[in-house]
Each structure stands twice: as C-alpha cells, then as structure tokens.
Design a protein around this motif. Structure first.
Motif, PDB file in Angstrom:
ATOM      1  N   LYS A 259       4.551   3.404  -4.085  1.00 28.71           N
ATOM      2  CA  LYS A 259       4.446   4.844  -4.320  1.00 28.71           C
ATOM      3  C   LYS A 259       5.644   5.575  -3.738  1.00 28.71           C
ATOM      4  O   LYS A 259       6.192   6.507  -4.350  1.00 28.71           O
ATOM      5  CB  LYS A 259       3.152   5.377  -3.697  1.00 28.71           C
TER       6      LYS A 259
ATOM      7  N   CYS B   2      -4.941   9.454  -2.633  1.00 30.00           N
ATOM      8  CA  CYS B   2      -4.622   9.662  -1.223  1.00 30.00           C
ATOM      9  C   CYS B   2      -5.720   9.076  -0.333  1.00 30.00           C
ATOM     10  O   CYS B   2      -5.432   8.428   0.687  1.00 30.00           O
ATOM     11  CB  CYS B   2      -4.446  11.151  -0.953  1.00 30.00           C
TER      12      CYS B   2
ATOM     13  N   THR C  38       0.820  -1.216   0.000  1.00 28.10           N
ATOM     14  CA  THR C  38       0.000   0.000   0.000  1.00 28.10           C
ATOM     15  C   THR C  38       0.853   1.265   0.000  1.00 28.10           C
ATOM     16  O   THR C  38       0.458   2.289  -0.558  1.00 28.10           O
ATOM     17  CB  THR C  38      -0.926   0.009   1.235  1.00 28.10           C
ATOM     18  N   THR C  39       2.024   1.206   0.606  1.00 29.83           N
ATOM     19  CA  THR C  39       2.841   2.409   0.775  1.00 29.83           C
ATOM     20  C   THR C  39       4.149   2.398  -0.008  1.00 29.83           C
ATOM     21  O   THR C  39       4.549   3.411  -0.579  1.00 29.83           O
ATOM     22  CB  THR C  39       3.179   2.608   2.265  1.00 29.83           C
TER      23      THR C  39
ATOM     24  N   PHE D 166      -4.890   1.488   4.084  1.00 38.09           N
ATOM     25  CA  PHE D 166      -3.905   1.388   5.161  1.00 38.09           C
ATOM     26  C   PHE D 166      -4.589   1.217   6.512  1.00 38.09           C
ATOM     27  O   PHE D 166      -4.166   0.380   7.322  1.00 38.09           O
ATOM     28  CB  PHE D 166      -3.011   2.626   5.170  1.00 38.09           C
TER      29      PHE D 166
ATOM     30  N   PHE E 154       3.498   8.617   2.925  1.00 32.33           N
ATOM     31  CA  PHE E 154       2.213   8.130   2.423  1.00 32.33           C
ATOM     32  C   PHE E 154       1.104   8.905   3.119  1.00 32.33           C
ATOM     33  O   PHE E 154       1.353   9.665   4.071  1.00 32.33           O
ATOM     34  CB  PHE E 154       2.054   6.616   2.640  1.00 32.33           C
TER      35      PHE E 154
ATOM     36  N   GLN F 135      -5.521   5.256  -0.457  1.00 29.99           N
ATOM     37  CA  GLN F 135      -4.374   4.795   0.323  1.00 29.99           C
ATOM     38  C   GLN F 135      -4.675   4.857   1.816  1.00 29.99           C
ATOM     39  O   GLN F 135      -4.338   3.935   2.572  1.00 29.99           O
ATOM     40  CB  GLN F 135      -3.137   5.628  -0.007  1.00 29.99           C
TER      41      GLN F 135
END
Length: 306
Positions: A80, A97, A76-77, A104, A178, A100
């Motif tokens: 990117k 954003c 997930t992080t 998360f 993130f 994410q």
C-alpha cells in the motif's frame, strides 16, 4: 459530535513516509527493492529449513515461523505504501484501515512473543541440555506458536474494535505510511487518555516482559557459556545467541518506543522513522542476520546448491 458509527463510510488519507513529490519514483524503487529482498531472504530461509532434515529442530522451527511472520509483516504495509507513491489519492478505506491495523498488531504481537520463546529454547538447550528433548518437544513448540498467534490476535482484535468505534472528526489525514493505533488517535474527537493507559499496559505485557525474559535468559546462558571448557562450544553458543539478541533488540527497542509512550510525547516524523525500522528494516535484515552468522544454515544452503 458525530458518533463513531457514522465514521464507517469514510476514507482516510495516508500522508506517507515523506511528503510525496519529485522523489516518488526513487522512493517507489527503493521500497520495491527492500520488499523483494525481504521476501526472497525469508522464503529462502523457510525453504532451507523445510528441505534440510538437519535443520528440523525446535530452534529452526521457531526461526521458520519468524520468517513467515516477517513476510506477512512487511506485506501488510509496504504494498500500500509503494502504491501510494504512484497514486494521486493516497486513500485507504475505513475497513481497509481497520484490517491493516488488526493484522499489523497481530503480527507484531506474535513476533514479540515468538522471539521470547526462541530465547527460552536457547536457554534450555545450553543450560538444561538433558531435559531439552522433553521440554522442547514438537507438541510443546507447536503449542507455543499457537499461543503466540492466538493471544496476539485477541489483543489486536480488542484494540482494533475499540479504536474504530471511536468518533473520527475533522481531518482524516493519517500522518503515517500505514494505519497504526498511535497515528489514528490524534484524529479522534474525544479524550483518549484512559485508552492510552490500556495501550501502555498491552505494550508492557506483550513487548517489555518478553524482552526482559530474553535478557534474563541470556544472562544465565552467558554464565554457563563462560564455564564451558570447549572453545568450539562457546563460539557456537555465543554466535547463535548474539544473532538472536541483535534481532530482538532491534525489534523490541523500536516497538517499545512507539507503544509505551504517551500520546503527548509522540512526534509524527520520529514515529514514521521508527516504524520503518520495525516494519521494513527488521524483516529485511532478520534472515541475513540469522543465516550469515549461522554455519548450519550456510551449510544447508551449500548442500541445496550442490
């Protein structure tokens, strides 16, 4: 003042773990290696549990679910974050954003609850072994996992919807690598102190309560283990429980320090370092902590190789 709805077409800029510069290539390589190690370690553990019938028990079922969460967690992080080392813009869209943040929070909540269920499994196995087949049946284990996913996703959805309808103004620089709720709140144009109390309550329920349950379970387990007459049984129980307690402590202590502190006490630099521990380091270490100290997992690995 702009309303929150007018923010939907904007982009955010992720400052990153460090200020980008001459170390970009080195940091990209380091992050890529950690990402690959986490994926390989967790995939290996999931496959071993799937292929070896001796590992088809509730404990390893939960462990396979933990590995799946960790793979999604780091995915997930890190991609990117790694891409931003090679990018000039470091931008992430408003929708990206929000997604994410939701994913998360969902994964983090699921892991927190799952770690609690894993300690309950060990408590029943050691303290109430005669009731274990009934209390930890396949149906009950699946219900626990489903409950962890559903409750954490509902919590994540509510927080994500609330935060992203708030009015963002001024700088769109997210001082993080993130999109995370504590790093987004400084960009909001209105007072968020009441909402921070909601974040605190959520953190206490989803993070602190399972952690306290784990400590209480293992305190009881420790008493039972001391009373065991078998040295081999004591060694096996201590090894399994200590591995889980190591993983749980690393995860809970770091996440609690982020999600149960008021905004005024947050430091962007400290928050980013702590976030590395629970979003990158934990998924990398978990499969090794569980496998290297677990004779059953190592035995399954040798059987697959042979």
């Amino acid at each position: 003042m702009e309303s929150g709805n007018h923010s939907c077409g904007t982009e955010f800029t992720l400052v990153g773990l460090f200020q980008y510069g001459h170390m970009d290539t080195f940091l990209f390589t380091l992050i890529a290696i950690l990402f690959a190690v986490a994926l390989m370690g967790n995939i290996t553990l999931v496959l071993l549990i799937r292929l070896d019938r001796r590992l088809h028990t509730p404990m390893y079922f939960f462990l396979s679910q933990l590995s799946i969460i960790d793979m999604m967690y780091i995915s997930t992080t890190v991609p990117k974050m790694a891409a931003n080392f090679l990018s000039d813009t470091k931008a992430i869209s408003f929708l990206g954003c929000a997604v994410q943040t939701f994913v998360f929070l969902t994964l983090g909540g699921s892991e927190a609850l799952l770690l609690g269920f894993m300690s309950y499994d060990r408590y029943i196995a050691i303290c109430q072994p005669l009731h274990y087949p009934v209390l930890m049946s396949r149906k009950i284990c699946c219900s626990m996992v489903a409950g962890a996913w559903s409750s954490s996703s509902i919590n994540a959805f509510m927080h994500t919807v609330y935060v992203f309808q708030l009015p963002f103004c001024g700088s769109r620089m997210v001082n993080h690598f993130f999109c995370e709720v504590p790093s987004l709140l400084p960009l909001v144009c209105e007072d968020t102190s009441q909402y921070e109390h909601t974040v605190l309550v959520s953190g206490l329920v989803i993070l602190l309560l399972p952690f306290l349950a784990i400590l209480a379970s293992y305190a009881r387990v420790l008493v039972v283990v001391i009373q065991m007459g078998s040295g081999k049984g004591q060694s096996r129980a201590v090894s399994t429980c200590s591995s889980h307690l190591t993983v749980a402590s690393l995860f809970y202590v770091t996440t609690l320090s982020t999600y149960t502190q008021p905004h005024s006490l947050h430091s962007p630099g400290r928050d980013k370092v702590v976030a590395v521990l629970y979003s990158i380091v934990t998924p990398v270490l978990n499969p090794f902590i569980y496998s290297l100290r677990n004779k059953e997992v190592m035995g399954a690995l040798r059987r697959q190789r042979g």
